[in-house]
Design an enzyme around this catalytic site. Structure first.
Site, mmCIF file in Angstrom:
data_model
loop_
_atom_site.group_PDB
_atom_site.id
_atom_site.type_symbol
_atom_site.label_atom_id
_atom_site.label_comp_id
_atom_site.label_asym_id
_atom_site.label_seq_id
_atom_site.Cartn_x
_atom_site.Cartn_y
_atom_site.Cartn_z
ATOM 1 N N LEU A 282 0.820 -1.211 0.000
ATOM 2 C CA LEU A 282 0.000 0.000 0.000
ATOM 3 C C LEU A 282 0.850 1.255 0.000
ATOM 4 C CD1 LEU A 282 -2.963 -0.814 2.382
ATOM 5 C CD2 LEU A 282 -2.949 -0.696 -0.097
ATOM 6 N N ALA A 283 1.853 1.300 0.882
ATOM 7 C CA ALA A 283 2.668 2.515 0.981
ATOM 8 C C ALA A 283 3.489 2.720 -0.292
ATOM 9 C CB ALA A 283 3.569 2.448 2.205
ATOM 10 N N ARG B 180 -5.740 -4.595 20.876
ATOM 11 C CA ARG B 180 -5.106 -5.891 20.629
ATOM 12 C C ARG B 180 -4.145 -6.319 21.724
ATOM 13 N NH1 ARG B 180 -4.096 -5.119 14.113
ATOM 14 N NH2 ARG B 180 -6.287 -5.362 13.599
ATOM 15 N N HIS C 50 2.049 -10.055 14.592
ATOM 16 C CA HIS C 50 1.263 -9.566 13.476
ATOM 17 C C HIS C 50 1.841 -8.323 12.812
ATOM 18 C CE1 HIS C 50 -2.183 -8.796 11.032
ATOM 19 N NE2 HIS C 50 -2.518 -7.694 11.665
#
Lengths: 247, 638
Positions: free
Chosen positions: B43-44, B330, B401
């Site tokens: 994405l970046a 989280r 993650h």
């Protein structure tokens, strides 16, 4: 479980390849197909042999990189499943499994089970987009899109570009892949301005890349791990026809 | 060297607007002569490359996969946050800013985070215009759902495939520029070093993964968008190829590394099933909207979950955190699961799992609704475990993650090497010590579409007179030689163990001592183990094949060599930070209720580490965090 693997080995694009047989004595049911290859490769390194090269990355069935032709079917026997999500519990103890790369003129072999699928990228580069520069967009909710259209566009957009459709097609046609992108954008209001031009350009490059014609056998839809529908091909054919008549 | 974050002056809500209006520009005629290298196509990377090419710069993009569309952003499931307030539930830029700072346990920069919240709304507009098929209501407008750590619904999504759809949007924008020859794409290429000339980043050395050739590429500036380093733990939700090599090489050339120990352990992943396991699969946080997490009240209760009556279940998140319940952030959800399992209440054969149960939601909403919301996730679960989550409660356990740490960058996203930028997960900047769900996609696209293309002007406006430097310059020569030497050395070892052997050992050590819970004694022990692994690796690894051909084992070896060095720095950083904050839980520092105990007087800083030479201790630089707009308090989700 004990398994016999017949794996296509080919040093590079220039060399001729051949099947080699490997005996696997400790395969766990919970392993994925690729994890079984990890174990095989581990053994091969210890024996001083070259490992089997294969493409893979996310191992969660979404990146589209894994691509093994297993017992005559792309991604193996399970419906709607990529190779990385195929687990060994779907095979029988003592079975012989044949593993080959995708085979298509437009997907030349790089090494062993790795093929070059950059032809797909070039088709997208020819027109698989909406021309909108960063910063030019209007508010996202300014154009309501009927949920049914949005859902259909989403279904088409869920293609992962793995190439199973090409690998399974007797003509090595890329129609399912190309039509999925054409459909996604044709179903949305944002995609209308370039609709005709897009389908013409993408089909032109598809042909130039050496993909075969579609003869409506429907094998692609059966083997697509994401369930991309043949409807998309019909939509693309109609759009292509209209584009050629109108322009 | 003194760290200068270059946060613009003025009130927080006006900083970005005023800065944008005054930043030096590069005129269109000059842009044509300026080349930019972008490493990574997630994405970046894709969004930055597309936007820079649209502006007229000449862009070269590199990725190790066979296509830019494979980058691991594609696997993000749940959604992307934006302060649109379409749900009319009181959301605003300020609230997203506040939630992100609080969610990050007050260890991120106010200026950067506010900017992120500001541009979040433009991201959704841009993606919709590209044809990204977000979920919609029957009225045709965009749908939202809620995520952990917040009390509004600001998350946009496309079933459980939001990352895929956003990445394909950015990929299509990039493809358009490649088609126009404004950008050049180099797939199956891995960056192995950055080239520095007169103190500025001027290019990279990359290995062509198909034929093994070492190649040189020039750029007036280099943008890293290479993702996170969670694979230092071997098992993580990252893709197999995700690695630290690009940023680690930059680090060794002078880019400071920010908060390396800040790792996010995601609470809801499919548990490990055996030694053969190669990666872990996430079950999206969005599942916690409708799923309830519990363990049996009695230890060793081996009944099927459906046979355990309601009053014999401990919904421990709802019990401990009534205000946020199953939607706590989280880090908190992960620690709570570990606490229950460590105390002996875990379920499944390994007893290292808890239940995520949808039976209430299915009774309330019907199976069809649950299928429409989470169908593909349930399918993934079924495929991996062979169990049907519609009838059996899912078993889940936390897994590595995301890494909040990364290269230190200033407000312009520039590292401490002039001309070298870091965007997306590979920088440290926006998530502090814990990232909120659906914020990674937001940050990747914010950096790539709306921040970097503007802020890079500050550097490039002074480079318009710089001619392209030929790649026979001695600095390229030297960098290439170093890369070739390293490969030669690795290939010559011909020991007895494959690369994965070392990687698994490293991963287990990091998970045990530098994972969900850390303490000084364990960390000190881990440091010794990692040093031994390093020695063993460099004398005992075995790589088959040759360097000048497709060689996946060599690729892995180059990455693992860097992971080992990074592991040691993570341990140093975790040892240095004598407090608990977000995902960094030092067992010595906790409240009586077992919550993270921060030490704002001594540790409200970014730890930026400077490499000073092989086998030399890294030097710690501190960037003091200033909170003018948000009051630091003990984070509470009760």
């Amino acid at each position: 479980m004990k398994l016999t693997l017949k794996v296509w080995r080919q040093k590079n694009a220039e060399n001729k390849g051949e099947f080699k047989t490997y005996q696997m004595d400790h395969v766990s049911e919970d392993m994925s197909f690729l994890e079984m290859f990890d174990v095989l490769n581990d053994d091969l390194v210890r024996k001083g042999e070259d490992t089997v090269a294969f493409d893979h990355d996310c191992r969660e069935g979404i990146c589209g990189m894994c691509s093994m032709y297993i017992n005559g079917r792309p991604h193996g026997p399970l419906k709607g499943t990529t190779t990385c999500q195929l687990h060994m519990r779907h095979f029988k103890d003592g079975e012989t499994i044949t593993v080959e790369p995708w085979r298509a003129t437009a997907f030349p072999i790089i090494k062993d089970l790795m093929v070059d699928r950059s032809a797909f990228d070039r088709i997208i580069q020819a027109g698989g987009y909406i021309s909108i520069n960063t910063g030019n967009a209007v508010d996202a909710n300014s154009t309501p899109i009927p949920k049914l259209d949005a859902d259909k566009a989403f279904d088409a957009a869920s293609c992962i570009g793995c190439g199973a459709c090409v690998a399974t097609c007797k003509n090595a046609s890329a129609m399912l892949f190309v039509s999925a992108k054409v459909s996604q954008l044709a179903l949305l209001p944002q995609g209308q301005p370039e609709r005709h031009q897009r389908v013409k350009k993408m089909v032109e490059i598809m042909d130039a890349e050496g993909f075969g014609n579609c003869t409506n056998t429907g094998a692609c839809e059966v083997e697509c791990p994401k369930g991309i529908s043949l409807e998309n091909i019909a939509r693309m054919n109609r759009d292509f026809l209209v584009a050629n008549v109108v322009d | 060297m003194k760290l200068d974050a270059k946060i613009p002056e003025g009130p927080i809500a006006e900083k970005w607007t005023k800065y944008k209006a005054t930043i030096p520009l590069v005129n269109p005629a000059n842009k044509r002569h300026i080349e930019i290298i972008v490493v990574g196509s997630g994405l970046a990377g894709s969004s930055a490359a597309a936007s820079l090419a649209e502006m007229g710069y000449k862009v070269k993009v590199f990725c190790f996969q066979d296509s830019p569309r494979r980058a691991h952003s594609i696997a993000a499931q749940g959604g992307i946050n934006a302060a649109k307030n379409y749900s009319n539930d009181g959301d605003s830029v300020h609230r997203l800013f506040y939630d992100t700072i609080k969610g990050g346990d007050y260890r991120s920069r106010e200026g950067n985070v506010h900017r992120l919240a500001e541009v979040s709304t433009s991201i959704i507009d841009q993606c919709v215009a590209q044809g990204v098929p977000f979920a919609r209501e029957y009225g045709g407008l965009l749908d939202n759902r809620s995520f952990g750590g917040v009390q509004v619904s600001r998350t946009f999504y496309a079933k459980g495939q939001t990352g895929q759809q956003l990445l394909l949007g950015a990929y299509s924008a990039l493809s358009r520029q490649i088609g126009r020859k404004q950008a050049e794409m180099y797939t199956r290429h891995e960056m192995l070093d950055v080239v520095i000339i007169d103190g500025k980043a001027r290019g990279i050395i990359a290995r062509n993964l198909t034929n093994g050739k070492i190649e040189r590429y020039f750029g007036h500036a280099v943008v890293m968008a290479t993702g996170g380093y969670g694979n230092v733990f071997f098992l993580s939700t990252n893709a197999m190829g995700c690695n630290v090599t690009a940023i680690w090489r930059a680090h060794k050339k002078g880019a400071f590394f920010g908060n390396p120990c800040f790792t996010q352990i995601h609470p809801t992943c499919i548990p490990v099933s055996g030694d053969h396991q190669s990666k872990l699969t996430l079950m999206s946080e969005s599942l916690r909207n409708d799923g309830r997490i519990w363990v049996p009240k009695a230890k060793g209760d081996n009944r099927k979950p459906s046979e355990i009556p309601e009053d014999e279940r401990d919904y421990y998140l709802e019990r401990r955190y009534p205000a946020f319940g199953n939607l706590v952030p989280r880090d908190i959800a992960s620690r709570a699961a570990k606490e229950r399992c460590d105390a002996g209440y875990g379920v499944g054969t390994s007893k290292m799992a808890v239940y995520l149960d949808f039976s209430d939601a299915i009774n309330r909403l019907g199976k069809d609704t649950i299928e429409a919301r989470y169908g593909n996730l349930f399918e993934i679960y079924d495929k991996i475990t062979g169990e049907d989550p519609y009838t059996n409660a899912m078993r889940i356990y936390p897994a590595v993650h995301y890494t909040m740490g990364g290269l230190w960058v200033d407000y312009n996203l520039m590292t401490t090497i002039p001309g070298l930028y870091a965007t997306g997960e590979c920088n440290f900047s926006d998530h502090g010590a814990n990232r909120l769900g659906a914020s990674a996609l937001m940050q990747g696209l914010a950096d790539g579409y709306f921040v970097l293309p503007i802020t890079i002007g500050d550097f490039l406006s002074k480079e318009i007179g710089t001619k392209a430097i030929p790649t026979n310059h001695p600095a390229f020569e030297e960098a290439e030689n170093a890369v070739t030497e390293r490969i030669k050395k690795l290939m010559s070892i011909q020991g007895s163990e494959p690369v994965d052997y070392f990687h698994k050992k490293l991963g287990l050590t990091m998970w045990e001592y530098c994972g969900m819970g850390r303490n000084a004694e364990g960390l000190a022990k881990a440091k010794k183990i990692v040093q031994e692994i390093k020695k063993d690796f460099w004398s005992n690894v075995r790589i088959p094949g040759a360097p000048n051909e497709t060689n996946p084992e060599l690729e892995k070896a180059l990455r693992v060599a860097d992971f080992i060095e990074l592991g040691e720095l993570m341990i140093d950083d975790a040892l240095n930070r004598n407090e608990s904050c977000g995902g960094h839980f030092r067992e010595e520092y906790q409240t009586p209720e077992g919550e993270a105990l921060r030490d704002d007087n001594n540790y409200a800083y970014v730890a930026a580490w400077e490499y000073t030479g092989d086998n030399q201790p890294e030097v710690l630089h501190k960037e003091q965090l200033v909170f003018d707009n948000i009051k630091l308090v003990q984070r509470s989700y009760k």
